[in-house]
Write a protein that holds these residues in place. Structure first.
Motif, PDB file in Angstrom:
ATOM      1  N   ALA A 265       0.829  -1.206   0.000  1.00  0.00           N
ATOM      2  CA  ALA A 265       0.000   0.000   0.000  1.00  0.00           C
ATOM      3  C   ALA A 265       0.861   1.253   0.000  1.00  0.00           C
ATOM      4  N   LEU A 283      -8.482   3.343  -1.590  1.00  0.00           N
ATOM      5  CA  LEU A 283      -7.782   2.254  -0.899  1.00  0.00           C
ATOM      6  C   LEU A 283      -8.830   1.430  -0.168  1.00  0.00           C
ATOM      7  N   ILE A 296      -5.783  -0.716  -4.504  1.00  0.00           N
ATOM      8  CA  ILE A 296      -5.412   0.697  -4.554  1.00  0.00           C
ATOM      9  C   ILE A 296      -5.606   1.165  -5.987  1.00  0.00           C
TER      10      ILE A 296
END
Length: 351
Positions: A265, A283, A296
């Motif tokens: 991430a 996200l 994402i």
């Protein structure tokens, strides 16, 4: 026991002898010999069928050959060659698939295997190649695990030194400047205040670097808060709003899975801030059919055709926990990074 039963010159008898005979007959031939025999049999059957047809047909061949007999011979030869080509093509078809797999195989995109098409002569070759891929992927995953573990250890060491040494030194300088500013004459106070703000900004930057190197919030507050902090840092740094959707009741995860999720991430959001030219990002972390899914996405320019160092690093991290990473980046339609981790409940070993 009769010693004569084991003599080299004696023939095997009884159940032992019969069992040994069956084992010898069922032993598989070497792949090269099996393929050679298949080709010989195919060619032999084609030639035998052609000879049988010529023998039973009313066609005759004289010596010397008459011009009227030439078309018969040409047609017969063409039929035999065509039948031979079709049978050989079908027998060797798995080799084309094997060649295509060799050309596209990538150890960072695991799981690409060649199925057994039922060709017994090439089954051993296909199985051996698939086993080689399994071994190479396992070795690549093990070496990546050692390298990434060393990298994480070095990150922690550098972050600790930045926080304990550089950060503390800048804090001392900042406190000293505060005392000097309070006592300085008016004509120097403005310049000293500028230096003070520069030191304060440097201290904040050092703390941010240390936090990116060593995710203390992940260790202290957990994955949910760490991902929220990442999204908040991206919005603050680049002005890109990030929509967060993290499932609160996630299953218990191991430290290795949490770290992989956090680093992927982090790398994805960093790429959005640096390269995507996006106006918004999303996200999400959910559980779908027993699998943990991290997504994402952004609405930037997309068009990422080749994996850079960042994406290859994400793929290496994904392999450590048996996950699959996909990057979808059509030109002009943004980029979508998806990480799927199966069997999340069984992931509890530390990195």
């Amino acid at each position: 026991m009769d010693d004569r039963a084991d003599a080299p010159g004696d023939a095997p008898s009884g159940p032992t002898g019969l069992g040994g005979s069956r084992t010898a007959r069922s032993a598989p031939r070497p792949p090269a010999q099996a393929l050679f025999l298949r080709l010989v049999v195919i060619n032999g059957l084609v030639f035998a069928a052609g000879t049988l047809v010529l023998a039973l047909s009313p066609a005759t061949v004289s010596s010397p050959i008459m011009w009227a007999e030439v078309p018969v011979l040409v047609v017969g030869l063409a039929v035999m060659l065509t039948a031979n080509a079709v049978l050989l093509r079908r027998s060797l078809a798995p080799l084309d698939a094997l060649t295509a797999l060799m050309q596209r195989v990538d150890l960072l995109r695991g799981g690409d295997r060649l199925p057994d098409g039922g060709n017994s002569d090439l089954t051993h070759l296909i199985g051996t190649f698939n086993a080689m891929l399994d071994r190479l992927e396992a070795e690549r995953s093990a070496s990546s695990a050692h390298a990434l573990a060393a990298q994480e250890g070095e990150r922690k060491r550098i972050a600790r030194e930045l926080h304990d040494e550089v950060g503390q030194s800048l804090t001392v300088v900042l406190l000293g400047l505060k005392r000097v500013v309070d006592r300085a004459p008016a004509d120097l106070r403005e310049d000293l205040q500028g230096v003070q703000e520069t030191v304060r900004a440097s201290l904040d930057e050092v703390r941010q670097v240390a936090r990116r190197l060593r995710p203390g919030v992940l260790e202290d507050l957990g994955l949910h808060s760490a991902l929220s902090a990442l999204a908040g840092d991206l919005s603050q740094m680049s002005g890109i709003p990030v929509t967060r959707s993290v499932r609160p009741d996630l299953p218990r995860l191991g430290a290795d899975v949490e770290l992989v999720l956090y680093r992927i991430a982090q790398e994805s959001l960093t790429n959005i801030a640096r390269h995507a030219a996006a106006t918004r990002a999303e996200l999400s972390l959910t559980v779908e059919d027993g699998r943990l899914v991290l997504r994402i996405a952004d609405d930037g320019r997309g068009g990422a055709r080749q994996d850079g160092a960042g994406i290859r690093g994400m793929r290496e991290r994904a392999l450590l926990v048996g996950a699959r990473l996909t990057v979808d980046s059509p030109p002009g339609e943004g980029t979508r990074v998806t990480l799927v981790i199966p069997d999340t409940a069984n992931r509890s070993e530390p990195l």
